[in-house]
Every structure is written in C-alpha cells, then in structure tokens.
Design a protein around this motif. Structure first.
Motif, PDB file in Angstrom:
ATOM      1  N   ASP A   7       0.490 -11.583   3.782  1.00 23.84           N
ATOM      2  CA  ASP A   7       1.046 -10.679   4.749  1.00 23.84           C
ATOM      3  C   ASP A   7      -0.068 -10.048   5.382  1.00 23.84           C
ATOM      4  N   PHE A   8      -0.016  -9.266   6.806  1.00 21.75           N
ATOM      5  CA  PHE A   8      -1.087  -8.900   7.234  1.00 21.75           C
ATOM      6  C   PHE A   8      -1.177  -7.300   6.948  1.00 21.75           C
ATOM      7  N   SER A   9      -0.337  -6.472   7.564  1.00 20.78           N
ATOM      8  CA  SER A   9      -0.570  -5.166   7.226  1.00 20.78           C
ATOM      9  C   SER A   9      -0.367  -4.336   6.339  1.00 20.78           C
ATOM     10  N   GLY A  10      -1.106  -3.813   5.533  1.00 17.29           N
ATOM     11  CA  GLY A  10      -0.952  -3.141   4.010  1.00 17.29           C
ATOM     12  C   GLY A  10      -1.316  -4.391   3.037  1.00 17.29           C
ATOM     13  N   THR A  11      -1.779  -5.592   3.441  1.00 14.66           N
ATOM     14  CA  THR A  11      -2.180  -6.593   2.468  1.00 14.66           C
ATOM     15  C   THR A  11      -3.548  -7.151   2.775  1.00 14.66           C
ATOM     16  N   LEU A  12      -3.740  -7.593   3.791  1.00 15.36           N
ATOM     17  CA  LEU A  12      -5.224  -7.966   4.178  1.00 15.36           C
ATOM     18  C   LEU A  12      -5.937  -6.923   5.112  1.00 15.36           C
ATOM     19  N   PHE A  13      -4.987  -6.224   5.700  1.00 11.56           N
ATOM     20  CA  PHE A  13      -5.754  -5.230   6.647  1.00 11.56           C
ATOM     21  C   PHE A  13      -4.744  -3.918   6.673  1.00 11.56           C
ATOM     22  N   VAL A  15      -4.199  -0.301   9.367  1.00 11.65           N
ATOM     23  CA  VAL A  15      -4.225   0.392  10.291  1.00 11.65           C
ATOM     24  C   VAL A  15      -4.845   1.596  10.190  1.00 11.65           C
ATOM     25  N   GLU A  16      -5.619   2.096  11.239  1.00 10.89           N
ATOM     26  CA  GLU A  16      -6.445   3.457  11.164  1.00 10.89           C
ATOM     27  C   GLU A  16      -5.324   4.761  10.935  1.00 10.89           C
ATOM     28  N   PRO A  17      -5.575   5.787  10.623  1.00 14.22           N
ATOM     29  CA  PRO A  17      -4.831   6.881  10.332  1.00 14.22           C
ATOM     30  C   PRO A  17      -4.268   7.403  11.741  1.00 14.22           C
ATOM     31  N   THR A  18      -3.277   7.851  11.547  1.00 17.94           N
ATOM     32  CA  THR A  18      -2.383   8.361  12.771  1.00 17.94           C
ATOM     33  C   THR A  18      -3.130   9.145  13.567  1.00 17.94           C
ATOM     34  N   GLU A  19      -3.885  10.244  12.943  1.00 17.93           N
ATOM     35  CA  GLU A  19      -4.906  11.241  13.574  1.00 17.93           C
ATOM     36  C   GLU A  19      -5.811  10.444  14.326  1.00 17.93           C
ATOM     37  N   SER A  20      -6.671   9.429  13.948  1.00 22.85           N
ATOM     38  CA  SER A  20      -7.589   8.468  14.622  1.00 22.85           C
ATOM     39  C   SER A  20      -6.889   7.834  15.860  1.00 22.85           C
ATOM     40  N   TRP A  21      -5.632   7.381  15.304  1.00 25.27           N
ATOM     41  CA  TRP A  21      -5.203   6.626  16.700  1.00 25.27           C
ATOM     42  C   TRP A  21      -4.907   7.273  17.674  1.00 25.27           C
ATOM     43  N   LEU A  22      -4.367   8.617  17.552  1.00 25.32           N
ATOM     44  CA  LEU A  22      -4.259   9.534  18.639  1.00 25.32           C
ATOM     45  C   LEU A  22      -5.296  10.056  19.347  1.00 25.32           C
ATOM     46  N   ARG A  23      -6.244  10.265  18.415  1.00 23.53           N
ATOM     47  CA  ARG A  23      -7.447  10.771  19.288  1.00 23.53           C
ATOM     48  C   ARG A  23      -8.218   9.697  19.992  1.00 23.53           C
ATOM     49  N   ALA A  24      -8.455   8.618  19.478  1.00 25.49           N
ATOM     50  CA  ALA A  24      -8.765   7.495  20.385  1.00 25.49           C
ATOM     51  C   ALA A  24      -8.071   7.440  21.696  1.00 25.49           C
ATOM     52  N   PRO A 107      -8.436  -4.636  17.819  1.00 29.83           N
ATOM     53  CA  PRO A 107      -9.312  -4.888  16.454  1.00 29.83           C
ATOM     54  C   PRO A 107      -9.676  -3.720  15.993  1.00 29.83           C
ATOM     55  N   ALA A 108     -10.309  -2.826  16.943  1.00 34.56           N
ATOM     56  CA  ALA A 108     -10.768  -1.582  16.411  1.00 34.56           C
ATOM     57  C   ALA A 108      -9.787  -0.699  15.630  1.00 34.56           C
ATOM     58  N   ALA A 109      -8.646  -0.832  15.933  1.00 35.64           N
ATOM     59  CA  ALA A 109      -7.526  -0.063  14.884  1.00 35.64           C
ATOM     60  C   ALA A 109      -7.500  -0.423  13.600  1.00 35.64           C
ATOM     61  N   TRP A 110      -7.915  -1.689  13.138  1.00 31.74           N
ATOM     62  CA  TRP A 110      -7.795  -2.378  11.886  1.00 31.74           C
ATOM     63  C   TRP A 110      -8.994  -2.345  11.013  1.00 31.74           C
ATOM     64  N   ALA A 111      -8.764  -2.096   9.814  1.00 31.12           N
ATOM     65  CA  ALA A 111      -9.773  -2.413   8.878  1.00 31.12           C
ATOM     66  C   ALA A 111      -9.492  -3.401   7.782  1.00 31.12           C
ATOM     67  N   PRO A 112     -10.179  -4.282   7.437  1.00 36.98           N
ATOM     68  CA  PRO A 112      -9.884  -5.129   6.294  1.00 36.98           C
ATOM     69  C   PRO A 112      -9.993  -4.551   4.988  1.00 36.98           C
ATOM     70  N   LEU A 212      -2.198   0.866   0.521  1.00 38.84           N
ATOM     71  CA  LEU A 212      -2.938   1.935   0.398  1.00 38.84           C
ATOM     72  C   LEU A 212      -4.086   1.931   1.385  1.00 38.84           C
ATOM     73  N   PRO A 213      -4.797   3.334   1.512  1.00 45.62           N
ATOM     74  CA  PRO A 213      -5.669   3.209   2.630  1.00 45.62           C
ATOM     75  C   PRO A 213      -6.968   2.177   1.937  1.00 45.62           C
ATOM     76  N   VAL A 214      -7.745   1.687   2.729  1.00 45.92           N
ATOM     77  CA  VAL A 214      -8.543   0.825   2.361  1.00 45.92           C
ATOM     78  C   VAL A 214      -9.819   1.388   1.148  1.00 45.92           C
ATOM     79  N   THR A 215      -9.992   2.679   1.465  1.00 45.35           N
ATOM     80  CA  THR A 215     -10.665   3.324   0.604  1.00 45.35           C
ATOM     81  C   THR A 215     -10.235   3.533  -1.069  1.00 45.35           C
TER      82      THR A 215
END
Length: 232
Positions: A7-13, A15-24, A107-112, A212-215
């Motif tokens: 799967d993509f989201s939540g598995t390999l990558f 998405v950025e937190p909602t606040e970062s998404w809105l701020r950008a 791509p900037a909205a996603w982190a592996p 989970l978050p990448v960290t």
C-alpha cells in the motif's frame, strides 16, 4: 514468495501533518493566520477528514456517504469527496480548498517511512517483484521518483486508473498479473485491515503495519524481509 505488494499511504509513505499542510498552502497564497487561528482551522480540517492520507472524517455528512464510498474509483470523485469535506471548514479564501487538495498531491507533502528504501532495495537485490497497490485518485509515481524509491517498484496498480477499489480482489489480481506472480506466492503489506486484507481472498499472504507518523514507526516494514527468500 516471488513478489510483494505494498500500500502507499500509511505503509510506505506518510502525508504531512494537517497543520503543516494548511500552513504551506496559506504561505503559497500569501495569507496568514495567527497561531491560534491556524491551530483551530487545522483541527477542524482534521476532524472533517479533509486531508487525503490523514485521519478519516469524525462524522461523515449524510450527503457525502455515497460519494465517500466510491471516492477512490476516479480522479474526479476523489477530488470531489475531499474538497467537499474541506469546505465544511471556513477558510480565509474559498480558493484554498482546491489549493489544499493540490498540495497533498505534491512530493513535498509526503515522507517515506525510515525503513522503506532499505526494504524495497533489499527486495530488488533478492530478485523479488515489487508492486504498489493503492486506493487513490491521483498519480503517485512522482512521489516515488522524487524520494528515490521508483527504481525499486516494478508495477503501480492504482484504483482510479482501473475503476476498482480495494478490497476488491480484482485490483490485487491485476497487480499479481503485472508482476507475473501467482497470488499464493505474493504478500500484501498494508495498514488497512479491511482494504488491504482483501488480498487474502485471492490467496495472497497479508502483513499489516500501523498507520503512524514516520518518527514513531522506524522499522515496521523490515519483518517483510523474513518472509521472502535470500538469493543463493
């Protein structure tokens, strides 16, 4: 095992937190909110489930129930569903709702996840086919290319390109065929027990990870390597 599907989201990558998404998006539009306003708007967007790849809606409006059920079957329905959820939240400019949707496709909205590159690279070294099977409404290939993971992927099978959503076995069957693998020789790795678990109906093995978050999830993908053979 001869192939692994991811799967993509939540598995390999993730998405950025909602606040970062809105701020950008606010910064791109030349708009500002004070810290409290930003936090309140981000919280409302998260509760609405407006960020694809983020939290599901805490309450799905009745008028969106049917659309939500088929949102991943086409690009048009995907955008319509998520911008409708976003529009439940008042923002400084109505154009921000489409801008938010556009931002999440960059791509900037996603982190592996930290172990994604290692696991995919190791599978390639062992001669194991790799497919990405995602319920999604847009082309995620640029995300993989930008983050350097595209060379390890042999096939992308995306719901909006086939008009079929997981857990429908047909999407997994398409991926197996693209990799030339029998389902009994394939493992599906995902974070959604309902959607990704649909691979079991085809005869695939299934391995679940937590969204989970990448960290907070450094190595949940590595156990997949224990299920595939090493090269002699």
């Amino acid at each position: 095992m001869t192939a692994v599907l991811f799967d993509f989201s939540g598995t390999l990558f993730r998405v950025e937190p909602t606040e970062s998404w809105l701020r950008a998006v606010l910064e791109q539009a030349g708009l500002t909110l004070d810290d409290e306003e930003l936090a309140d708007a981000a919280r409302a967007l998260e509760e609405a489930g407006a960020l694809p790849g983020g939290a599901n809606p805490s309450r799905l409006p009745e008028e969106l129930v049917d659309l939500w059920a088929v949102r991943d079957s086409s690009a048009e329905l995907h955008r319509a569903a998520y911008t409708a959820l976003s529009r439940q939240v008042t923002l400084p400019d109505p154009a921000l709702h489409d801008a938010l949707y556009d931002r999440h496709m960059t791509p900037a909205a996603w982190a592996p996840y930290p172990d994604a590159a290692e696991v995919l690279r190791t599978l390639r070294e062992r001669g194991i086919g790799v497919g990405v099977v995602s319920n999604i409404g847009w082309d995620l290939r640029p995300v993989f290319r930008t983050h350097g993971l595209d060379p390890y992927v042999d096939a992308y099978v995306l719901s909006y390109e086939h008009g079929v959503q997981k857990p429908d076995p047909r999407l997994f069957a398409t991926a197996c065929a693209a990799l030339g693998a029998e389902p009994e020789e394939v493992v599906m790795v995902g974070d959604n027990r309902h959607a990704d678990g649909g691979a079991a109906a085809l005869g695939c093995g299934v391995h679940f990870v937590d969204h989970l978050p990448v960290t907070e999830r450094p190595d949940a993908l590595r156990p997949v390597l224990d299920q595939v053979p090493r090269k002699a």
